[in-house]
Design a protein around this motif. Structure first.
Motif, short mmCIF file in Angstrom:
data_model
loop_
_atom_site.label_atom_id
_atom_site.label_comp_id
_atom_site.label_asym_id
_atom_site.label_seq_id
_atom_site.Cartn_x
_atom_site.Cartn_y
_atom_site.Cartn_z
N ASP A 96 -19.10 46.93 59.71
CA ASP A 96 -19.86 46.80 58.47
C ASP A 96 -19.16 45.88 57.48
O ASP A 96 -19.81 45.34 56.59
CB ASP A 96 -20.04 48.19 57.84
CG ASP A 96 -20.86 49.10 58.72
OD1 ASP A 96 -22.09 49.11 58.59
OD2 ASP A 96 -20.26 49.79 59.57
N ARG A 118 -23.38 52.51 50.36
CA ARG A 118 -24.43 52.07 51.28
C ARG A 118 -24.84 53.20 52.20
O ARG A 118 -26.03 53.37 52.50
CB ARG A 118 -23.91 50.87 52.08
CG ARG A 118 -24.96 50.16 52.91
CD ARG A 118 -24.32 49.01 53.67
NE ARG A 118 -23.66 48.06 52.76
CZ ARG A 118 -22.82 47.12 53.19
NH1 ARG A 118 -22.51 47.04 54.48
NH2 ARG A 118 -22.28 46.28 52.33
N ASN A 121 -27.18 55.31 50.40
CA ASN A 121 -28.28 54.56 49.77
C ASN A 121 -28.16 54.51 48.25
O ASN A 121 -29.15 54.68 47.53
CB ASN A 121 -29.63 55.18 50.16
CG ASN A 121 -29.89 55.13 51.65
OD1 ASN A 121 -29.69 54.10 52.28
ND2 ASN A 121 -30.32 56.25 52.22
N SER A 123 -26.72 52.27 44.86
CA SER A 123 -26.39 50.90 44.47
C SER A 123 -25.42 50.85 43.30
O SER A 123 -25.14 49.78 42.76
CB SER A 123 -27.68 50.15 44.08
OG SER A 123 -28.33 50.81 43.01
#
Length: 225
Positions: A96, A118, A121, A123
């Protein structure tokens, strides 16, 4: 969050493990590819930080095996090789992210935060519920504008609950993600830390955020129903 650190250089592994623990992460560490594969198979890690050049199986082999088995654990590769070809090979194997040695610890931690965001989910580094805020970058917790001091384990537990806001978590799930293989606590350690956390973030406030679902586990949410 529970991390796996795979690094064969003993001094670097020790320093990184200790500093990551101070950042609030639960860390298992090993020094070779065979152990790394076994660790990844045996526990639901939130992230693996893995060197490529390792005794036994190298990091890329472990990564390919992990992906072939269907495990989506985020993986940050560490390596002294900085050619584009090397980076492409690592990313194509399923990594990743990729960090070239030598690196600044602050950059490593920032990349760890990005990858765990990430995974859930998110930000932003700010995790919130009602008037409760946890800043993953500064590792500060406030409620109603008041700063709350937490121990490293209390912080780790709150972070995991907030990352899974509105999701009921079993004791086993909490133990798997907040404690590592060195854990030797009693069967009620989760309950003990939940009580400690409640005393600091719930008891002084009229609105309660941590809720117990009898026979199921715990959930952090604004609505008690």
């Amino acid at each position: 969050m529970r991390l796996l650190l795979v690094e064969d250089e003993r001094a670097l592994r020790t320093v990184l493990a200790e500093r990551l623990k101070k950042e609030g992460y639960s860390v298992d560490a090993c020094d070779n590819g065979d152990d790394a594969a076994a660790y990844l198979q045996g526990a639901p890690y939130d992230l693996a930080v893995m060197d490529i050049m390792l005794p036994g199986r190298d990091g890329l082999s472990v990564l390919r095996e992990t992906r072939a088995a269907g495990r989506d654990t985020p993986v940050l590769l560490l390596t002294a090789r900085d050619s584009i070809e090397d980076r492409v090979r690592g990313l194509d194997a399923g990594a990743d992210d990729y960090l070239v040695k030598p690196f600044a610890f602050d950059e490593l931690v920032a990349r760890v935060r990005v990858l765990t965001r990430r995974k859930f989910n998110s930000s932003t580094n700010l995790l919130t519920a009602a008037d409760l805020t946890l800043d993953c970058a500064s590792r500060t917790v406030t409620r109603g504008g008041k700063k709350i001091a937490l121990s490293a384990k209390e912080y780790a537990l709150l972070s995991y609950l907030l990352h899974n806001r509105d999701i009921v978590l079993t004791r086993e799930q909490i133990e798997d993600h907040v404690w590592n293989y060195d854990y030797e606590g009693g069967s009620n350690v989760i309950d003990v830390y939940i009580r400690l956390l409640r005393k600091k973030i719930d008891d002084p406030f009229p609105r309660k955020l941590i809720h117990t679902l009898r026979g199921q586990g715990y959930v952090l949410r604004e609505d008690p129903d």
